[in-house]
Scaffold this active site. Structure first.
Site, PDB file in Angstrom:
ATOM      1  N   ASP A  46      10.896  -0.523   7.957  1.00 46.01           N
ATOM      2  CA  ASP A  46      10.440   0.573   7.097  1.00 46.01           C
ATOM      3  C   ASP A  46      10.548   1.924   7.823  1.00 46.01           C
ATOM      4  OD1 ASP A  46       9.540   0.666   4.494  1.00 46.01           O
ATOM      5  OD2 ASP A  46       7.585  -0.216   4.932  1.00 46.01           O
ATOM      6  N   GLU A  69       8.010   7.411   1.585  1.00 43.69           N
ATOM      7  CA  GLU A  69       6.804   6.588   1.480  1.00 43.69           C
ATOM      8  C   GLU A  69       6.025   6.600   2.796  1.00 43.69           C
ATOM      9  OE1 GLU A  69       7.241   2.398   0.463  1.00 43.69           O
ATOM     10  OE2 GLU A  69       5.170   2.405  -0.246  1.00 43.69           O
ATOM     11  N   ASP A 124      12.158   5.337  -0.831  1.00 46.45           N
ATOM     12  CA  ASP A 124      11.443   4.128  -0.445  1.00 46.45           C
ATOM     13  C   ASP A 124      12.344   3.417   0.566  1.00 46.45           C
ATOM     14  OD1 ASP A 124       9.927   1.910  -0.106  1.00 46.45           O
ATOM     15  OD2 ASP A 124       9.495   1.611  -2.238  1.00 46.45           O
ATOM     16  N   ILE A 126      12.020   0.719   2.398  1.00 42.15           N
ATOM     17  CA  ILE A 126      12.181  -0.680   1.982  1.00 42.15           C
ATOM     18  C   ILE A 126      11.312  -0.897   0.762  1.00 42.15           C
ATOM     19  CG2 ILE A 126      11.893  -3.120   2.517  1.00 42.15           C
ATOM     20  CD1 ILE A 126      12.622  -2.688   5.237  1.00 42.15           C
ATOM     21  N   ASP A 127      11.961  -0.942  -0.380  1.00 38.47           N
ATOM     22  CA  ASP A 127      11.261  -1.272  -1.619  1.00 38.47           C
ATOM     23  C   ASP A 127      11.324  -2.798  -1.743  1.00 38.47           C
ATOM     24  OD1 ASP A 127      10.050  -0.940  -4.112  1.00 38.47           O
ATOM     25  OD2 ASP A 127      11.997  -0.956  -5.118  1.00 38.47           O
ATOM     26  N   THR A 129       8.849  -4.959  -0.073  1.00 38.79           N
ATOM     27  CA  THR A 129       8.577  -5.469   1.289  1.00 38.79           C
ATOM     28  C   THR A 129       8.283  -6.977   1.273  1.00 38.79           C
ATOM     29  OG1 THR A 129       6.275  -4.793   1.038  1.00 38.79           O
ATOM     30  CG2 THR A 129       7.715  -3.275   2.181  1.00 38.79           C
ATOM     31  N   ASP A 268       9.450   4.479  -6.187  1.00 40.45           N
ATOM     32  CA  ASP A 268       9.686   3.127  -6.715  1.00 40.45           C
ATOM     33  C   ASP A 268      10.553   3.144  -7.974  1.00 40.45           C
ATOM     34  OD1 ASP A 268       8.387   1.518  -4.867  1.00 40.45           O
ATOM     35  OD2 ASP A 268       6.426   1.787  -5.814  1.00 40.45           O
TER      36      ASP A 268
HETATM   37  P1  AMP Z   1       8.220  -5.152  -6.952  1.00 43.96           P
HETATM   38  O1  AMP Z   1       9.145  -5.541  -5.848  1.00 43.96           O
HETATM   39  O2  AMP Z   1       8.891  -4.761  -8.217  1.00 43.96           O
HETATM   40  O3  AMP Z   1       7.113  -6.146  -7.146  1.00 43.96           O
HETATM   41  O4  AMP Z   1       7.546  -3.794  -6.539  1.00 43.96           O
HETATM   42  C1  AMP Z   1       7.273  -3.409  -5.238  1.00 43.96           C
HETATM   43  C2  AMP Z   1       6.477  -2.139  -5.334  1.00 43.96           C
HETATM   44  O5  AMP Z   1       5.292  -2.382  -6.059  1.00 43.96           O
HETATM   45  C3  AMP Z   1       6.008  -1.577  -4.025  1.00 43.96           C
HETATM   46  O6  AMP Z   1       6.922  -0.628  -3.544  1.00 43.96           O
HETATM   47  C4  AMP Z   1       4.672  -0.934  -4.347  1.00 43.96           C
HETATM   48  O7  AMP Z   1       4.743   0.475  -4.265  1.00 43.96           O
HETATM   49  C5  AMP Z   1       4.409  -1.325  -5.778  1.00 43.96           C
HETATM   50  N1  AMP Z   1       3.057  -1.807  -6.062  1.00 43.96           N
HETATM   51  C6  AMP Z   1       2.053  -2.092  -5.202  1.00 43.96           C
HETATM   52  N2  AMP Z   1       0.938  -2.461  -5.871  1.00 43.96           N
HETATM   53  C7  AMP Z   1       1.234  -2.400  -7.181  1.00 43.96           C
HETATM   54  C8  AMP Z   1       0.496  -2.643  -8.400  1.00 43.96           C
HETATM   55  N3  AMP Z   1      -0.774  -3.053  -8.372  1.00 43.96           N
HETATM   56  N4  AMP Z   1       1.127  -2.455  -9.579  1.00 43.96           N
HETATM   57  C9  AMP Z   1       2.410  -2.063  -9.621  1.00 43.96           C
HETATM   58  N5  AMP Z   1       3.154  -1.809  -8.519  1.00 43.96           N
HETATM   59  C10 AMP Z   1       2.581  -1.980  -7.316  1.00 43.96           C
HETATM   60 MG    MG Z   2       8.453   0.352  -3.144  1.00 43.67          MG
END
Ligand code: AMP
Ligand code: MG
Length: 325
Positions: A46, A69, A124, A126-127, A129, A268
């Site tokens: 990251d 981020e 981001d 690393i989106d 993680t 994101d």
């Molecule tokens: P994903 O890989 O689509 O599940 O999304 C990852 C992203 O979800 C991360 O970069 C976080 O910023 C975000 N994230 C963290 N907590 C939550 C939440 N409660 N609701 C929605 N997104 C979230």
């Molecule tokens: Mg992310």
């Protein structure tokens, strides 16, 4: 074509960051880190990825701001010396010996803009993680925002395939189309991508987060049923979901809130949203409202996210309203 300088710089930055992420995923994620649920590999990647993207953009566009981020506060602590050394070493492998500790920390902190200016990048590093730690999908997501509008998106997906090549890179500019490249092949000329030509949601495949904490999966199952979708959801981490809609691996991406208070972050969604739109799709929040990137680090005017191939968008939004009441 506008934004060509920015596009070239963004692509180089994301490719270099993807190299470091791939190296960290291969070298630092072991049976041992998995068993201990040790998050340090993703922490290293990251910070290193943010430093590398900022270093590239600072060279090409020294006056541009960045809303990243990460910031270096945690990394500067005395007890994080070994984490810091690992980050510096991984950055130096990509950008060379100018990457000493002070320089790497400064590059990371270049990402500390607050999004109140008319023009800034958002990253981001690393989106996804959790996907990264599982050895699955993740993305390096970079967007450029001007006056509250996303004008450029570059999305590196190191574990997504293009044919038999592992690694996909997606780009889009405002008023231009969406293009997919082989991520780790700099000679690739790329190919235009387009969303599915599906006109009834019953024919659609939908994708959503792997993590049930990030999107309400029981609600999406009810919506899919109401729409007449019979196939299983395509669960995939990160903005790879936007890429999936843009290149017709799926026709719907549902991100339904799991809490009343969660606010979506701009990094994101910025890159992915533009790539879907440039490929012919539609992206809104779950009420059908455009995503509002004019409010700094969060999408404060929006709840949830819905991306579709376009023709079925209203049908999907109506189904969401019906299920959520
Ligand atoms: P994903 O890989 O689509 O599940 O999304 C990852 C992203 O979800 C991360 O970069 C976080 O910023 C975000 N994230 C963290 N907590 C939550 C939440 N409660 N609701 C929605 N997104 C979230
Ligand atoms: Mg992310």
């Amino acid at each position: 074509m506008s934004y060509q300088l920015e596009l070239k710089a963004g692509i180089e930055a994301v490719r270099a960051a993807a190299n470091v992420c791939r190296a960290v995923q291969a070298n630092l994620i072991t049976a041992d880190t998995l068993e201990k649920k040790d998050k340090s590999p993703v922490t290293v990647a990251d910070f290193a990825a943010q430093a590398i993207v900022c270093a590239h953009l600072l060279k090409a566009l020294p006056n541009d701001l960045m809303v990243g981020e990460e910031d270096s506060a945690e990394l500067r602590a005395d007890e994080e010396a070994s984490l810091r050394a690992s980050v510096v070493q991984h950055v130096a492998e990509q950008v060379g010996s100018e990457a000493d500790e002070a320089q790497v920390l400064a590059w990371i902190d270049h990402g500390s803009a607050d999004g109140s200016q008319p023009r800034y990048w958002t990253l981001d590093p690393i989106d996804g993680t959790k996907g990264f730690l599982r050895g699955e999908q993740y993305a390096v997501a970079l967007g450029l925002i001007e006056n509250g509008e996303v004008v450029l998106g570059v999305l590196g997906c190191p574990n997504l395939k293009v044919g038999d090549h592992q690694g996909a890179l997606f780009t889009a500019t405002k008023d231009g189309g969406a293009t997919m490249y082989r991520l780790f092949d700099e000679t690739d000329q790329g190919q235009a991508i387009q969303v599915a030509q599906v006109t009834s949601a019953s024919q659609a495949r939908f994708c959503e987060s792997v993590e049930s904490g990030h999107s309400n999966q029981s609600e999406s199952a009810k919506i899919a049923e109401l729409l007449g979708i019979t196939g299983e959801p395509y669960r995939i981490d990160s903005q790879c979901k936007y890429a999936a809609v843009a290149r017709n691996d799926a026709s719907i991406y549902l991100r339904l809130p799991t809490s009343e208070t969660y606010r979506e972050k701009i990094w994101d969604h910025a890159a992915g949203k533009l790539i879907v739109e440039a490929a012919g799709g539609t992206v809104t929040d779950m009420h059908g409202k455009p995503l509002d990137f004019s409010l700094g680090r969060h999408l404060d005017n929006n709840k949830g996210v819905v991306a579709t191939c376009g023709a079925i968008h209203d049908e999907v939004i109506n189904a969401i309203q019906q299920v959520r009441g």
